[in-house]
Design a protein around this motif. Structure first.
Motif, PDB file in Angstrom:
ATOM      1  N   PRO A  99      24.014   2.096 -39.339  1.00  0.00           N
ATOM      2  CA  PRO A  99      23.285   2.926 -38.876  1.00  0.00           C
ATOM      3  C   PRO A  99      22.522   2.981 -37.524  1.00  0.00           C
ATOM      4  O   PRO A  99      22.940   2.560 -37.259  1.00  0.00           O
ATOM      5  CB  PRO A  99      22.031   1.620 -40.163  1.00  0.00           C
ATOM      6  CG  PRO A  99      22.745   0.378 -40.164  1.00  0.00           C
ATOM      7  CD  PRO A  99      23.980   0.950 -39.582  1.00  0.00           C
ATOM      8  N   ARG A 100      21.608   3.921 -37.494  1.00  0.00           N
ATOM      9  CA  ARG A 100      20.813   3.736 -36.028  1.00  0.00           C
ATOM     10  C   ARG A 100      20.241   2.230 -36.173  1.00  0.00           C
ATOM     11  O   ARG A 100      19.819   2.347 -37.006  1.00  0.00           O
ATOM     12  CB  ARG A 100      20.211   4.685 -36.303  1.00  0.00           C
ATOM     13  CG  ARG A 100      18.764   4.901 -37.679  1.00  0.00           C
ATOM     14  CD  ARG A 100      17.524   6.302 -36.915  1.00  0.00           C
ATOM     15  NE  ARG A 100      17.170   6.097 -35.929  1.00  0.00           N
ATOM     16  CZ  ARG A 100      16.192   7.761 -35.552  1.00  0.00           C
ATOM     17  NH1 ARG A 100      16.419   8.126 -36.288  1.00  0.00           N
ATOM     18  NH2 ARG A 100      16.051   7.247 -34.266  1.00  0.00           N
ATOM     19  N   LEU A 101      20.018   1.859 -34.492  1.00  0.00           N
ATOM     20  CA  LEU A 101      18.890   0.959 -33.971  1.00  0.00           C
ATOM     21  C   LEU A 101      17.409   1.206 -34.045  1.00  0.00           C
ATOM     22  O   LEU A 101      16.437   2.230 -33.988  1.00  0.00           O
ATOM     23  CB  LEU A 101      19.599   0.830 -32.887  1.00  0.00           C
ATOM     24  CG  LEU A 101      21.344   0.330 -32.659  1.00  0.00           C
ATOM     25  CD1 LEU A 101      21.167   0.481 -31.113  1.00  0.00           C
ATOM     26  CD2 LEU A 101      21.593  -0.797 -33.558  1.00  0.00           C
ATOM     27  N   GLY A 102      16.825   0.190 -34.446  1.00  0.00           N
ATOM     28  CA  GLY A 102      15.227   0.218 -34.124  1.00  0.00           C
ATOM     29  C   GLY A 102      15.217  -0.053 -33.245  1.00  0.00           C
ATOM     30  O   GLY A 102      15.761  -0.005 -32.274  1.00  0.00           O
ATOM     31  N   TRP A 103      13.712   1.017 -33.012  1.00  0.00           N
ATOM     32  CA  TRP A 103      13.193   0.658 -31.479  1.00  0.00           C
ATOM     33  C   TRP A 103      12.791  -0.850 -30.443  1.00  0.00           C
ATOM     34  O   TRP A 103      13.926  -0.657 -28.922  1.00  0.00           O
ATOM     35  CB  TRP A 103      11.939   0.890 -31.445  1.00  0.00           C
ATOM     36  CG  TRP A 103      11.047  -0.122 -31.550  1.00  0.00           C
ATOM     37  CD1 TRP A 103      10.433  -0.135 -32.790  1.00  0.00           C
ATOM     38  CD2 TRP A 103      10.224  -1.330 -31.291  1.00  0.00           C
ATOM     39  NE1 TRP A 103       9.444  -1.517 -33.648  1.00  0.00           N
ATOM     40  CE2 TRP A 103       9.634  -1.781 -31.879  1.00  0.00           C
ATOM     41  CE3 TRP A 103       9.719  -1.574 -29.569  1.00  0.00           C
ATOM     42  CZ2 TRP A 103       7.777  -2.418 -32.106  1.00  0.00           C
ATOM     43  CZ3 TRP A 103       9.057  -1.886 -29.629  1.00  0.00           C
ATOM     44  CH2 TRP A 103       8.708  -3.289 -30.280  1.00  0.00           C
ATOM     45  N   LYS A 104      12.633  -2.038 -31.518  1.00  0.00           N
ATOM     46  CA  LYS A 104      12.929  -3.096 -30.313  1.00  0.00           C
ATOM     47  C   LYS A 104      15.314  -3.398 -29.893  1.00  0.00           C
ATOM     48  O   LYS A 104      15.323  -3.692 -29.257  1.00  0.00           O
ATOM     49  CB  LYS A 104      12.608  -4.325 -31.349  1.00  0.00           C
ATOM     50  CG  LYS A 104      11.593  -4.583 -31.823  1.00  0.00           C
ATOM     51  CD  LYS A 104      11.277  -5.986 -32.515  1.00  0.00           C
ATOM     52  CE  LYS A 104       9.338  -6.295 -32.445  1.00  0.00           C
ATOM     53  NZ  LYS A 104       9.189  -7.035 -33.889  1.00  0.00           N
ATOM     54  N   ALA A 105      16.074  -3.023 -30.988  1.00  0.00           N
ATOM     55  CA  ALA A 105      16.947  -3.097 -30.563  1.00  0.00           C
ATOM     56  C   ALA A 105      17.791  -2.158 -29.671  1.00  0.00           C
ATOM     57  O   ALA A 105      18.557  -2.604 -29.100  1.00  0.00           O
ATOM     58  CB  ALA A 105      17.998  -2.970 -32.071  1.00  0.00           C
ATOM     59  N   ARG A 122      24.001   7.720 -30.540  1.00  0.00           N
ATOM     60  CA  ARG A 122      24.876   9.114 -29.372  1.00  0.00           C
ATOM     61  C   ARG A 122      24.732  10.439 -30.009  1.00  0.00           C
ATOM     62  O   ARG A 122      24.594  11.555 -30.202  1.00  0.00           O
ATOM     63  CB  ARG A 122      26.425   9.658 -29.402  1.00  0.00           C
ATOM     64  CG  ARG A 122      27.241   9.282 -29.772  1.00  0.00           C
ATOM     65  CD  ARG A 122      28.509   9.860 -29.933  1.00  0.00           C
ATOM     66  NE  ARG A 122      29.094  10.650 -29.790  1.00  0.00           N
ATOM     67  CZ  ARG A 122      30.197  11.143 -29.172  1.00  0.00           C
ATOM     68  NH1 ARG A 122      30.696  10.579 -29.029  1.00  0.00           N
ATOM     69  NH2 ARG A 122      30.192  12.753 -29.699  1.00  0.00           N
ATOM     70  N   ASP A 123      24.427  10.153 -32.094  1.00  0.00           N
ATOM     71  CA  ASP A 123      23.537  11.240 -32.872  1.00  0.00           C
ATOM     72  C   ASP A 123      22.449  11.113 -33.370  1.00  0.00           C
ATOM     73  O   ASP A 123      22.711  11.735 -34.725  1.00  0.00           O
ATOM     74  CB  ASP A 123      25.299  10.897 -33.795  1.00  0.00           C
ATOM     75  CG  ASP A 123      26.778  11.807 -33.626  1.00  0.00           C
ATOM     76  OD1 ASP A 123      26.051  12.640 -32.348  1.00  0.00           O
ATOM     77  OD2 ASP A 123      27.273  11.114 -33.792  1.00  0.00           O
ATOM     78  N   HIS A 124      21.550   9.970 -33.013  1.00  0.00           N
ATOM     79  CA  HIS A 124      20.466  10.296 -34.023  1.00  0.00           C
ATOM     80  C   HIS A 124      19.368  10.028 -32.425  1.00  0.00           C
ATOM     81  O   HIS A 124      19.652  10.116 -31.643  1.00  0.00           O
ATOM     82  CB  HIS A 124      20.199   8.391 -33.974  1.00  0.00           C
ATOM     83  CG  HIS A 124      21.580   7.938 -34.957  1.00  0.00           C
ATOM     84  ND1 HIS A 124      21.373   8.569 -35.996  1.00  0.00           N
ATOM     85  CD2 HIS A 124      22.164   7.161 -34.264  1.00  0.00           C
ATOM     86  CE1 HIS A 124      22.234   8.290 -37.184  1.00  0.00           C
ATOM     87  NE2 HIS A 124      23.141   8.168 -36.021  1.00  0.00           N
ATOM     88  N   ALA A 125      18.360  10.993 -33.608  1.00  0.00           N
ATOM     89  CA  ALA A 125      17.538  11.579 -32.002  1.00  0.00           C
ATOM     90  C   ALA A 125      16.794  10.052 -32.070  1.00  0.00           C
ATOM     91  O   ALA A 125      16.250   9.049 -33.165  1.00  0.00           O
ATOM     92  CB  ALA A 125      16.603  12.618 -32.940  1.00  0.00           C
ATOM     93  N   VAL A 126      15.870  10.001 -31.311  1.00  0.00           N
ATOM     94  CA  VAL A 126      14.978   8.633 -30.836  1.00  0.00           C
ATOM     95  C   VAL A 126      13.730   9.277 -29.976  1.00  0.00           C
ATOM     96  O   VAL A 126      13.220   8.511 -29.126  1.00  0.00           O
ATOM     97  CB  VAL A 126      16.077   7.603 -29.456  1.00  0.00           C
ATOM     98  CG1 VAL A 126      17.378   7.187 -29.847  1.00  0.00           C
ATOM     99  CG2 VAL A 126      16.516   8.308 -28.131  1.00  0.00           C
ATOM    100  N   THR A 198      20.607  13.369 -25.615  1.00  0.00           N
ATOM    101  CA  THR A 198      20.665  13.338 -24.503  1.00  0.00           C
ATOM    102  C   THR A 198      18.960  13.027 -24.112  1.00  0.00           C
ATOM    103  O   THR A 198      19.306  12.796 -23.186  1.00  0.00           O
ATOM    104  CB  THR A 198      21.732  14.376 -24.307  1.00  0.00           C
ATOM    105  OG1 THR A 198      22.874  14.392 -24.985  1.00  0.00           O
ATOM    106  CG2 THR A 198      21.678  14.231 -22.589  1.00  0.00           C
ATOM    107  N   VAL A 199      18.609  13.891 -24.443  1.00  0.00           N
ATOM    108  CA  VAL A 199      17.262  13.576 -23.876  1.00  0.00           C
ATOM    109  C   VAL A 199      16.499  12.831 -24.000  1.00  0.00           C
ATOM    110  O   VAL A 199      15.514  12.143 -22.844  1.00  0.00           O
ATOM    111  CB  VAL A 199      16.860  14.985 -24.591  1.00  0.00           C
ATOM    112  CG1 VAL A 199      14.686  15.293 -23.408  1.00  0.00           C
ATOM    113  CG2 VAL A 199      17.223  16.562 -24.066  1.00  0.00           C
TER     114      VAL A 199
END
Length: 277
Positions: A99-105, A122-126, A198-199
């Protein structure tokens, strides 16, 4: 003589009638002489079970088929090896797992485990962490410039707050534009990554790598020699992280990934680093 004529003195059993022997099931009882020579030669092929090849059960036929497979005029099945499989060169990394990482990780991973973090995200928006961190960085970045810090400290509070807020928004907009440029160059160089990761990751790299320089600049000033050295080192670190991020996000070798990040690196050098050196 009568007995002799009646068959006495001999075997009195009636003569046996010789019946023709029945051919086994599936075979034609007609002797070979009844067939023409050509038809009798083809007869074993007609006696094979239905649905089986003509050389079924005949080892000589199988050997002949295998021997003739590589002769001119014959074809055989063959496999095609993937020229990009194990022949070296650039190989695409595996698909992201988990799964996607949390903001701390995510923030700690960019600094401590950048390769695994970029591959996993690479496939998750942040957008959340990217916008917040870049905005906070922009609020403090103005104090890293000696002249701008003096103007802010000498101005009234009513004029300082809008100025600082506009600076934070300006850094967010600038990070979005530079990240979009990096993504566009990566796609033109053959990359296949999505634009949102990427952005967003490029904005986080820009803010996190300049944080050490900014921290010392707040107390020592932007023209301090130590601050200048830290600024160059963090700029080189930003170049390495940009290259690694684009390489993982777009499946590009590092020379192309560095080329895609060149404009953003040059902009950061001229707008932030050189502004304090």
């Amino acid at each position: 003589m009568a007995g002799f004529r009646n068959g006495r003195g001999r075997d009195n059993r009636p003569p046996q009638q010789h019946r023709p022997q029945q051919a086994p099931y599936g075979y034609n009882a007609t002797p070979p002489q009844a067939y023409p020579q050509q038809q009798w030669q083809q007869q074993p092929q007609q006696q094979q079970p239905y649905g089986e090849p003509e050389y079924f059960g005949d080892p000589h036929a199988q050997h002949h088929h295998a021997a003739a497979a590589n002769n001119p005029g014959h074809t055989q099945m063959f496999s095609v090896d993937d020229p990009y499989g194990q022949q070296g060169g650039h190989q695409a990394p595996p698909a992201p797992v988990g799964p996607r990482l949390g903001w701390k990780a995510l923030l700690s991973g960019i600094v401590l485990r950048p390769a695994d973090t970029f591959l996993r995200m690479r496939d998750h928006a942040v957008w959340g962490p990217a916008l917040i961190v870049t905005f906070l960085y922009g609020l403090l970045a103005i104090f890293g410039f000696d002249q701008a810090r003096e103007e802010v400290l000498n101005a009234t509070l009513s004029s300082t707050i809008p100025y600082v807020l506009m600076t934070g928004v300006g850094f967010v907009v600038g990070g979005l534009i530079l990240g979009a440029v990096t993504h566009t160059l990566a796609r033109q160089l053959g990359g296949d990554g999505a634009w949102q990761p990427t952005v967003g990751l490029s904005m986080l790299i820009m803010a996190l790598t300049d944080a050490p320089r900014l921290l010392f600049a707040l107390f020592l000033g932007g023209e301090n020699g130590l601050v200048q050295v830290i600024g160059w080192l963090t700029w080189l670190a930003a170049g390495a992280l940009f290259t690694l991020m684009v390489s993982r996000s777009h499946d590009l070798p590092w020379p192309k990934a560095l080329g895609a990040s060149a404009i953003q690196l040059a902009a950061l050098l001229s707008l932030i680093k050189l502004g304090t050196l």
